[in-house]
Every structure is written in C-alpha cells, then in structure tokens.
Design a protein around this motif. Structure first.
Motif, short mmCIF file in Angstrom:
data_model
loop_
_atom_site.label_atom_id
_atom_site.label_comp_id
_atom_site.label_asym_id
_atom_site.label_seq_id
_atom_site.Cartn_x
_atom_site.Cartn_y
_atom_site.Cartn_z
N ALA A 29 -0.32 -0.36 -10.43
CA ALA A 29 -0.05 -1.53 -11.05
C ALA A 29 -0.36 -2.85 -10.38
O ALA A 29 -0.66 -3.81 -10.78
CB ALA A 29 1.58 -1.58 -11.29
N ILE A 30 -0.49 -2.70 -9.12
CA ILE A 30 -1.00 -3.87 -8.32
C ILE A 30 -2.51 -3.63 -7.73
O ILE A 30 -2.75 -4.67 -6.94
CB ILE A 30 -0.04 -4.39 -7.52
CG1 ILE A 30 0.40 -3.41 -6.19
CG2 ILE A 30 1.32 -4.83 -7.98
CD1 ILE A 30 1.11 -4.02 -5.01
N LYS A 31 -2.99 -2.63 -8.20
CA LYS A 31 -4.23 -2.41 -7.84
C LYS A 31 -4.63 -2.27 -6.67
O LYS A 31 -5.69 -2.61 -5.64
CB LYS A 31 -5.40 -3.15 -8.50
CG LYS A 31 -5.36 -3.63 -9.95
CD LYS A 31 -6.15 -4.51 -10.64
CE LYS A 31 -6.02 -4.31 -12.12
NZ LYS A 31 -6.74 -5.70 -12.57
N THR A 32 -3.75 -1.82 -5.70
CA THR A 32 -3.98 -1.52 -4.29
C THR A 32 -4.53 -0.08 -3.92
O THR A 32 -4.31 1.01 -4.65
CB THR A 32 -2.80 -1.61 -3.40
OG1 THR A 32 -1.78 -0.98 -3.88
CG2 THR A 32 -2.45 -3.01 -3.32
N HIS A 50 0.66 -1.41 0.14
CA HIS A 50 0.02 0.18 0.07
C HIS A 50 0.87 1.18 0.14
O HIS A 50 0.40 2.39 -0.02
CB HIS A 50 -0.96 -0.06 1.25
CG HIS A 50 -1.95 -1.03 0.94
ND1 HIS A 50 -3.16 -0.96 0.37
CD2 HIS A 50 -2.16 -2.36 1.77
CE1 HIS A 50 -3.76 -2.12 0.44
NE2 HIS A 50 -3.13 -2.93 1.40
N GLY A 51 2.16 1.09 0.10
CA GLY A 51 2.92 2.35 -0.01
C GLY A 51 3.22 2.87 1.29
O GLY A 51 2.25 2.81 2.25
N GLY A 66 -9.98 -12.72 -3.85
CA GLY A 66 -9.86 -12.62 -5.35
C GLY A 66 -8.71 -11.47 -5.34
O GLY A 66 -8.63 -10.94 -6.50
N THR A 67 -8.21 -10.91 -4.15
CA THR A 67 -7.10 -10.05 -4.45
C THR A 67 -6.06 -10.60 -3.67
O THR A 67 -5.81 -11.66 -2.74
CB THR A 67 -7.60 -8.66 -3.80
OG1 THR A 67 -7.53 -8.81 -2.45
CG2 THR A 67 -8.78 -8.19 -4.10
N ALA A 68 -4.86 -9.77 -3.52
CA ALA A 68 -3.49 -10.20 -2.86
C ALA A 68 -3.79 -9.77 -1.22
O ALA A 68 -2.73 -10.23 -0.56
CB ALA A 68 -2.32 -9.53 -3.40
N MET A 69 -4.75 -9.13 -1.09
CA MET A 69 -5.04 -8.82 0.57
C MET A 69 -5.25 -9.84 1.37
O MET A 69 -6.06 -10.51 1.41
CB MET A 69 -6.08 -7.89 0.67
CG MET A 69 -6.48 -7.37 2.08
SD MET A 69 -5.02 -6.29 2.82
CE MET A 69 -5.35 -6.31 4.35
N VAL A 70 -4.24 -10.21 2.25
CA VAL A 70 -4.17 -11.46 3.02
C VAL A 70 -5.06 -11.01 4.45
O VAL A 70 -5.19 -10.03 4.98
CB VAL A 70 -3.16 -11.90 3.52
CG1 VAL A 70 -2.23 -12.42 2.17
CG2 VAL A 70 -1.91 -10.88 4.02
N SER A 71 -5.24 -11.98 5.33
CA SER A 71 -5.92 -11.83 6.49
C SER A 71 -5.13 -11.72 7.31
O SER A 71 -3.68 -12.51 7.36
CB SER A 71 -6.79 -13.24 6.82
OG SER A 71 -6.94 -13.30 8.27
N PHE A 72 -5.37 -10.79 8.50
CA PHE A 72 -4.10 -10.88 9.55
C PHE A 72 -4.77 -11.00 10.92
O PHE A 72 -3.81 -10.96 11.99
CB PHE A 72 -3.85 -8.96 9.48
CG PHE A 72 -2.95 -8.49 8.65
CD1 PHE A 72 -1.54 -8.68 8.69
CD2 PHE A 72 -3.39 -7.91 7.45
CE1 PHE A 72 -0.75 -8.56 7.65
CE2 PHE A 72 -2.56 -7.47 6.45
CZ PHE A 72 -1.19 -7.76 6.72
N LYS A 73 -5.77 -12.17 10.73
CA LYS A 73 -6.26 -12.77 12.11
C LYS A 73 -4.92 -13.69 12.27
O LYS A 73 -4.47 -14.33 11.48
CB LYS A 73 -7.38 -13.77 11.70
CG LYS A 73 -8.63 -12.95 12.21
CD LYS A 73 -9.75 -13.89 12.05
CE LYS A 73 -11.14 -13.10 12.08
NZ LYS A 73 -12.48 -13.82 11.71
#
Length: 115
Positions: free
Chosen positions: A54-57, A45-46, A84-91
């Motif tokens: 480019a990575i659609k964040t 996310h920068g 469906g995205t690269a966003m992972v769970s932080f649980k």
C-alpha cells in the motif's frame, strides 16, 4: 591449602567478570543491524522486512528484489534516501557502522526461507 583454593576461585571469578564486561563493551560498540532496523526501518518496511504494498515499500525477503539491487544502491538508499519516495536519508541519524549493520541485516533477509 584452603587459602590457595579461595584465591584460585577469586581469580577465576574475577577473570569471568572481566571477560563478560569486555564482551558487553564490544557488543555495545558494534551495533546490531536487527535492533537498529526494528527501531528505524520497521515502521515502513515491516518487522520481517516484507514491506507494505500500500505504501510501495519493497519486500526485502524476496530473493528477486535482493538480486535486482546492488550493494551500492542499497547503501546509497540508506545513507541518502530515495528521491521521490518516503525513504529518508539516515546521514546524521546513524553513523557509518550503524548504516553498514542495517545494510547487512537487510541483505540477510533475502537469504531466509519464506514461511
């Protein structure tokens, strides 16, 4: 008289030391969203939260993006990831207090003026 002055100084120094230690312990118990964000989120996310097209964040600094997403949506994305995205769970990676701190930090990015 000198003894009382030294005693008063010693008590003052001890009090200041105790205060500083208690503040440090309190800060350690309450995670800071910015530092957790820098460690866990900034690679996608920068550092400034502007995202990478480019990575659609998303651009967290965009007030329109902030307004389009409810608190619950953002908190769910942090906790459970986004299918469906690269966003992972932080649980299991962050506790509830840490996830809340990251959430609040991300929300704060939408209130800062763009440079």
């Amino acid at each position: 008289m000198r003894f009382l002055q030294n005693l008063a100084l010693a008590v003052l120094v001890a009090g200041l030391f105790a205060f500083m230690v208690s503040v440090s312990i309190a800060a350690a118990k309450k995670p800071e969203g910015a530092s957790i964000y820098a460690q866990k989120c900034s690679m996608c996310h920068g550092m400034e939260g502007k995202g990478y097209p480019a990575i659609k964040t998303p651009d967290f600094t965009d007030p329109k993006w902030q307004a389009a997403h409810t608190d619950k949506e953002l908190q769910d994305a942090i906790a459970n990831g986004v299918p469906g995205t690269a966003m992972v769970s932080f649980k299991g990676k962050l506790n509830k207090q840490q996830m809340e701190a990251v959430f609040k930090y991300i929300r704060s990015l939408g209130t800062k003026e763009k440079k």
